[in-house]
Write an enzyme that holds these catalytic residues in place. Structure first.
Site, short mmCIF file in Angstrom:
data_model
loop_
_atom_site.label_atom_id
_atom_site.label_comp_id
_atom_site.label_asym_id
_atom_site.label_seq_id
_atom_site.Cartn_x
_atom_site.Cartn_y
_atom_site.Cartn_z
N ASP A 450 44.73 -88.24 -37.81
CA ASP A 450 43.72 -87.95 -38.83
C ASP A 450 44.00 -86.58 -39.44
O ASP A 450 44.76 -85.77 -38.88
CB ASP A 450 42.33 -87.99 -38.19
CG ASP A 450 41.21 -88.13 -39.20
OD1 ASP A 450 41.51 -88.42 -40.37
OD2 ASP A 450 40.04 -87.97 -38.83
N GLU A 453 46.98 -85.05 -44.24
CA GLU A 453 47.52 -85.05 -45.61
C GLU A 453 48.48 -83.87 -45.87
O GLU A 453 49.38 -84.08 -46.69
CB GLU A 453 46.37 -85.04 -46.62
CG GLU A 453 45.58 -86.33 -46.70
CD GLU A 453 44.68 -86.54 -45.50
OE1 GLU A 453 44.44 -87.70 -45.14
OE2 GLU A 453 44.24 -85.54 -44.92
N ASP A 529 37.86 -92.80 -45.09
CA ASP A 529 36.40 -92.73 -45.13
C ASP A 529 35.84 -93.50 -46.32
O ASP A 529 35.33 -92.93 -47.30
CB ASP A 529 35.94 -91.27 -45.19
CG ASP A 529 36.47 -90.45 -44.02
OD1 ASP A 529 36.86 -91.07 -43.01
OD2 ASP A 529 36.51 -89.22 -44.12
#
Length: 881
Positions: A450, A453, A529
């Site tokens: 998670d 990026e 999300d």
């Protein structure tokens, strides 16, 4: 700051409830620090000079093609042995590349460079014809000369003073495709899978909070386009990880004597090489070629293809046990439980909060006895805390990303002020991978990456590291502008390679929120999300389909949405969709409502339980699809035009999908719907709930009660499913009259489907009609080797196996097929749900295979009554030796 950045900033600053006021204030400070760092490294406005290739001066043959020289540039065209075409401007080579798997593909020695008309050149190969004009336009054509794509001469903006520019020139390339073409791909796009007119950014981005259709960009972007037209299908991949944008305009065909307006694409990159690959053919061949170029997809262990329950907010071991017990007491299958950042000590990665989870290895062993695995979240940010062993070890190894002055770059994440490993450095990847030994010792069987990026909290501006941050880039050196999009890819590689070393006898299970081209080699991804709502449900399907067409077959959404509390109907429809997607997982934010099926009432619980049991029944099929994705590049979830790309109506169908080649799934994506229209590809399709047959191509209206969503089976398909005893059975859907069919089953050697990817056996079956009887044969063997159930009827003729049945044990007494499998509808048929036939049918046997299939055969000269009693179709087994 653009409008998208402003929207993300507003959502972040107003999220006090979730992240806390103190963290929001620290994010303001981090945003100002990031801006100062980039300002200090910036060299101010740079004078640029536009450049185009100019006129062609000559060409030099090379293996697989050659180099065409222009006045102000050069173009290398090379055809690889697999048929892919590489084009590189300004001396760009295929390697090094983060996307390619292994060395650069060998050149096709049969491809030749030869002069073309009007001073141009062309490369002739078996599958494609590449024509280069004298001014630098590149056309990709079929061997018959039909144009698939035309790339206009590119344009560069070269810095007048390259030494002070701090980067390579930016460039733009405009392209044209046929007027009827449709665009797909570009990674995970919430507004897809068909990409309409608009601008799509190539910059992996945490949208902040949640996203819905129209939010762009998202977590996984990649410069991979799949273009489908009447002329053919082709994939183009610009191998460039810099920030960029792709602008698309769909074409329009002229009416009457009007001219066609071609579809257009414009690719703009802020730097990096201008190099790209083109692969053409049918959709299966294109994806096979793409997998051959970037690597086959990692096969998850069999348990990972079951149902997962995740939540940000598991407060303790007792809470985990309570949830698992709830599934067990209600008879609901459960394969895995995911622990989010709240199981860490102060959100520090590779730690455990011993107050709330005092015996994590014991909990893992306890759950594993019940068939439930633990999966751990892993974030890349390492809290900058002197004295903490992970931080100290990374600092000693020089593992963290640095700024232009050599200081570690810091960012604000859940653990607080943190530093970030440089995953573009092989030594750092090896150091980071060694940390997974701690996770395995705690009893975790899988991992989800998670915040990679990479994401860093910022009250304004981009939520990532400064663009001036320095990276190793495999020893070449560079900054975050080039490394940003491949950061998560390097993290996935570090984890995957380490797990292969730490547990060589098990297939790693790893999936990542972010990634780039080639990420399928190390695992899959998930939606991130997604907002809770009907738009979020539709976006979930778009993401899975789009990613599959970019070569990432394993993905899925947060069932129920990440935020808020879904209505019972929305939750159930999302759950029913998730049951047919590769990653089947519920997940929610800490401030959102619960996602256990029993929280939504007894009716939802009943129907969700049916969806879960169907997922378990289809597990052998999912395992087979996982291996086929690695071997052939075909995604589990495919658009309905997969085998009929010439069908224009199917190209525009975005609300249904194929699961492999056997099933067509039509989820309910709107509230209050109890029926829905389904567009069928050509051929006969059976409604798996009623057995009714429908002929395609065309559109049909099917019932979609709250209890189920429409699922259709292709006539002739062989579907491997789990039987009542847990063994593999073959569910065969009768071919259309005079037609044939088939299917594949992958048999694994490893116990519980955890062995290596190589220890498998691929078994192929064919189906057909012989003397009025449905036959099932196994290629290369005299016996089928598995119990067989035949379903489906043909209009006006004998039923093919009735409403479903199972071959009895060898030497056993034939029994009524409909009594073998609970829940299978009785008396299903084509016309009115009733079988037309005789009440005492005769049987014919197909010998030479076991089990032998018997279907009722009407006697000649007889005519069935208008309303005949139901037929009890039997399946008879007879061993042949």
């Amino acid at each position: 700051m653009d409008a998208h950045d402003l929207g993300r900033s507003v959502k972040w600053v107003t999220s006090f409830r979730t992240v806390g006021a103190a963290r929001v204030l620290r994010s303001v400070r981090a945003a100002w620090w990031r801006r100062r760092v980039d300002a200090a490294e910036a060299r101010g406005p740079v004078a640029e000079r536009a450049r185009v290739p100019g006129s062609a001066l000559g060409a030099e043959p090379e293996p697989g093609g050659g180099v065409v020289r222009f006045a102000r540039s050069s173009l290398r065209v090379r055809v690889a042995a697999g048929g892919a075409v590489f084009c590189g401007w300004d001396g760009a080579e295929p390697g090094p590349s983060y996307a390619l798997a292994g060395p650069v593909p060998e050149a096709d020695e049969r491809a030749v460079l030869e002069p073309d008309t009007d001073g141009g050149w062309r490369v002739v190969s078996e599958r494609l014809l590449v024509v280069v004009s004298r001014h630098g336009a590149v056309e990709v054509r079929t061997p018959g000369g039909v144009m698939l794509r035309r790339d206009q001469p590119p344009r560069w903006w070269d810095p007048v003073n390259p030494a002070g520019a701090g980067g390579s020139p930016r460039w733009t390339q405009r392209s044209e495709v046929p007027a009827d073409a449709r665009f797909f791909g570009l990674g995970g796009r919430s507004a897809g899978p068909r990409l309409r007119e608009g601008a799509y950014r190539l910059w992996n981005t945490d949208p902040g909070g949640s996203f819905e259709p129209g939010d762009d960009p998202l977590y996984v972007t990649m410069p991979v386009q799949l273009v489908v037209a009447d002329a053919g299908t082709h994939l183009v991949f610009h191998d460039n990880s810099w920030d960029g944008r792709v602008l698309l305009w769909e074409g329009e065909e002229g009416a009457g004597s009007g001219h066609d307006r071609p579809g257009r694409c414009e690719t703009r990159m802020s730097g990096g090489p201008l190099r790209y690959w083109v692969i053409a053919g049918t959709p299966p061949r294109v994806l096979r070629g793409w997998a051959g170029l970037t690597g086959g997809a990692a096969v998850p262990p069999a348990w990972a293809l079951g149902y997962h329950h995740a939540r940000w907010g598991f407060g303790s071991e007792a809470e985990v046990r309570r949830v698992v017990t709830g599934y067990r007491e209600r008879g609901l299958p459960l394969s895995a439980v995911h622990l989010d950042i709240d199981h860490y000590r102060g959100h520090r990665v590779f730690t455990v909060d011993r107050e709330r989870f005092p015996d994590l290895p014991g909990l893992s062993a306890e759950l594993r006895k019940e068939g439930v695995r633990l999966v751990s979240i892993v974030d890349p940010g390492v809290k900058a805390e002197p004295g903490w062993e992970v931080y100290e070890a990374g600092a000693a190894a020089g593992a963290f990303v640095r700024d232009g002055r050599g200081r570690p770059v810091r960012g604000e994440v859940w653990a607080g002020t943190s530093v970030f490993p440089d995953f573009t450095d092989p030594q750092v990847r090896r150091w980071w991978g060694g940390l997974y030994a701690e996770r395995l010792a705690e009893g975790f069987s899988g991992f989800w990456h998670d915040m990679n990026e990479p994401a860093a909290f910022a009250a304004f501006g981009e939520h990532t590291l400064p663009r001036s941050a320095r990276h190793a880039l495999e020893g070449r050196g560079g900054d975050h502008r080039e490394a940003h999009n491949v950061y998560a890819l390097g993290m996935a590689r570090a984890g995957y390679e380490a797990l292969r070393e730490l547990r060589p006898d098990e297939r790693p299970f790893l999936f990542s929120r972010s990634g780039w081209a080639g990420m399928q080699r190390y695992g899959g991804t998930w939606s991130g999300d997604v907002t809770t709502g009907w738009p979020g449900l539709r976006a979930s399907l778009s993401l899975v389909l789009g990613l599959g067409l970019c070569g990432v077959p394993f993905s899925g959404p947060d069932v129920g949405g990440f935020t808020g509390s879904p209505s019972p109907e929305l939750y159930l429809r999302w759950f029913q969709l998730g049951a047919y997607l590769p990653l089947f997982r519920t997940h929610a934010a800490i401030s959102a409502g619960r996602r256990e099926p029993w929280e939504f009432g007894p009716e939802v619980l009943e129907h969700a339980g049916a969806a879960l049991r169907e997922r378990v029944r289809l597990l052998p099929y999912f395992v087979t699809l996982a291996h086929l994705a690695r071997l052939a590049g075909a995604p589990y979830v495919r658009p309905v035009w997969w085998r009929s790309p010439e069908d224009r109506a199917l190209r525009d169908c975005e609300d249904a999908f194929l699961l492999g080649n056997a099933l067509l799934v039509a989820p309910v994506l709107e509230p209050g719907a109890d029926r829905r229209a389904v567009r069928l590809p050509r051929g006969r399709w059976y409604d798996t709930a009623t057995g009714r047959a429908h002929e395609g191509p065309g559109q049909v209206l099917l019932d979609a009660p709250l209890a189920r969503i429409p699922v259709l089976a292709r006539a002739g398909a062989v579907l491997p499913v789990a039987g009542a005893d847990g063994g593999v059975e073959l569910e065969v859907w009768a071919p259309a009259p005079g037609g044939t069919g088939g299917g594949v089953l992958v048999v694994e050697d490893g116990e519980d489907g955890e062995g290596g990817e190589e220890g498998i056996e691929v078994v192929r079956f064919t189906t057909g009609w012989r003397d009025g009887v449905v036959t099932v044969e196994r290629e290369g063997a005299a016996e089928v080797g598995f119990p067989v159930r035949v379903r489906g009827f043909r209009r006006g003729g004998p039923p093919a196996g009735g409403a479903g049945g199972r071959a009895p044990p060898r030497g056993g007494r034939p029994r009524d097929a409909r009594r073998q499998v609970p829940g299978v509808p009785r008396g299903t048929g084509v016309s009115r749900g009733r079988v037309r036939g005789r009440s005492r049918p005769s049987f014919r046997l197909v010998r030479g295979a076991r089990p032998l299939l018997a279907v009722p055969r009407p006697e000649r000269g007889t005519r069935p009554p208008r309303r005949a009693p139901r037929v009890r179709a039997r399946v008879t087994a007879c061993a042949s030796r």
